[in-house]
Design a protein around this motif. Structure first.
Motif, mmCIF file in Angstrom:
data_model
loop_
_atom_site.group_PDB
_atom_site.id
_atom_site.type_symbol
_atom_site.label_atom_id
_atom_site.label_comp_id
_atom_site.label_asym_id
_atom_site.label_seq_id
_atom_site.Cartn_x
_atom_site.Cartn_y
_atom_site.Cartn_z
ATOM 1 N N PRO A 117 0.882 -1.306 0.001
ATOM 2 C CA PRO A 117 -0.081 -0.028 0.163
ATOM 3 C C PRO A 117 0.942 1.212 0.063
ATOM 4 O O PRO A 117 2.034 1.258 0.571
ATOM 5 C CB PRO A 117 -0.705 -0.009 1.289
ATOM 6 C CG PRO A 117 -0.588 -1.637 1.656
ATOM 7 C CD PRO A 117 0.530 -2.054 1.209
ATOM 8 N N LYS A 118 0.390 2.191 -0.595
ATOM 9 C CA LYS A 118 1.066 3.652 -0.616
ATOM 10 C C LYS A 118 0.037 4.526 -0.721
ATOM 11 O O LYS A 118 -1.328 4.538 -0.869
ATOM 12 C CB LYS A 118 2.156 3.845 -1.834
ATOM 13 C CG LYS A 118 1.510 3.665 -3.018
ATOM 14 C CD LYS A 118 2.209 3.646 -4.292
ATOM 15 C CE LYS A 118 1.696 3.716 -5.603
ATOM 16 N NZ LYS A 118 2.491 3.522 -6.695
ATOM 17 N N ILE A 119 0.548 6.026 -0.475
ATOM 18 C CA ILE A 119 -0.289 6.987 -0.385
ATOM 19 C C ILE A 119 -0.367 7.574 -1.758
ATOM 20 O O ILE A 119 0.670 7.826 -2.404
ATOM 21 C CB ILE A 119 -0.066 8.160 0.642
ATOM 22 C CG1 ILE A 119 -0.064 7.453 2.069
ATOM 23 C CG2 ILE A 119 -0.759 9.239 0.394
ATOM 24 C CD1 ILE A 119 -1.445 7.012 2.517
ATOM 25 N N GLY A 120 -1.405 7.985 -2.714
ATOM 26 C CA GLY A 120 -1.530 8.560 -3.596
ATOM 27 C C GLY A 120 -1.912 9.955 -3.364
ATOM 28 O O GLY A 120 -2.860 10.462 -2.388
ATOM 29 N N LEU A 121 -1.329 10.883 -4.183
ATOM 30 C CA LEU A 121 -1.563 12.260 -4.231
ATOM 31 C C LEU A 121 -1.763 12.984 -5.610
ATOM 32 O O LEU A 121 -1.175 12.391 -6.657
ATOM 33 C CB LEU A 121 -0.481 13.022 -3.541
ATOM 34 C CG LEU A 121 0.026 12.719 -1.952
ATOM 35 C CD1 LEU A 121 1.236 13.227 -1.929
ATOM 36 C CD2 LEU A 121 -1.031 13.170 -1.005
ATOM 37 N N LYS A 122 -2.857 13.813 -5.682
ATOM 38 C CA LYS A 122 -3.018 14.657 -6.840
ATOM 39 C C LYS A 122 -3.634 16.080 -6.545
ATOM 40 O O LYS A 122 -4.190 16.134 -5.955
ATOM 41 C CB LYS A 122 -3.840 13.679 -7.916
ATOM 42 C CG LYS A 122 -4.037 14.332 -9.319
ATOM 43 C CD LYS A 122 -4.823 13.651 -10.025
ATOM 44 C CE LYS A 122 -4.843 14.091 -11.605
ATOM 45 N NZ LYS A 122 -5.589 13.303 -12.456
#
Length: 176
Positions: A164-169
């Protein structure tokens, strides 16, 4: 309906106001869906902002920004979620849809930006600036869950890879 003993939401807070999904009338826990309650940290009884309880509807996962409250309006059968829309209420105004059609859950709001999970083949993140069109922020393989909005940014859990990872946009610039 959904199991009422385990169905409440974590409180969300903005300045001196908070929202939570709960039962306005605790005697209805056996037989009806949740309602969205808005309260003040300064005291007093919370007010119901989502409307009356229902055996076929539950109001889940609210969030608050200023006078705006968003939540998932979940239509339920005796055992399943039928569909869920994202609903907005501003101040003492009427409820209105932010997004419809499908299973749309866990909205987050900051100002005029709203993001949520959308279930089609898997969980994706969608968003919109109120009054504008809906955009898919993160989709594709795997699950994208639990969006949070802050200004022009949306963050979420991305479970599409091995870890799992953190997505950012940034919704204005498209920067990731």
């Amino acid at each position: 309906p959904i199991n009422p003993l385990f169905e409440t939401s974590e409180p969300q807070i903005f300045n001196d106001s908070y929202v939570i999904s709960d039962y306005e009338d605790k005697s209805e826990m056996c037989c009806s869906g949740l309602q969205v309650m808005r309260g003040s940290v300064l005291g007093g009884a919370p007010e119901n902002v989502s409307g009356p309880a229902s055996e076929t509807r539950s109001n889940d996962s609210p969030d608050i920004s200023g006078t705006r409250v968003v939540w998932s309006l979940v239509r339920i059968s005796t055992t399943n979620i039928v569909d869920a829309d994202i609903v907005l209420k501003t101040g003492s105004g009427r409820r209105r849809p932010v997004a419809r059609r499908g299973i749309l859950m866990n909205p987050s709001i900051d100002g005029r930006r709203v993001a949520w999970e959308s279930l089609e083949r898997n969980w994706d993140i969608q968003a919109r600036k109120l009054g504008r069109r809906i955009v898919t922020v993160a989709g594709g393989r795997g699950q994208q869950l639990m969006p949070q909005v802050s200004g022009n940014w949306v963050a979420w859990w991305d479970l599409s890879g091995r870890l799992p990872k953190i997505g950012l946009k940034n919704l204005t610039t498209g920067r990731r």
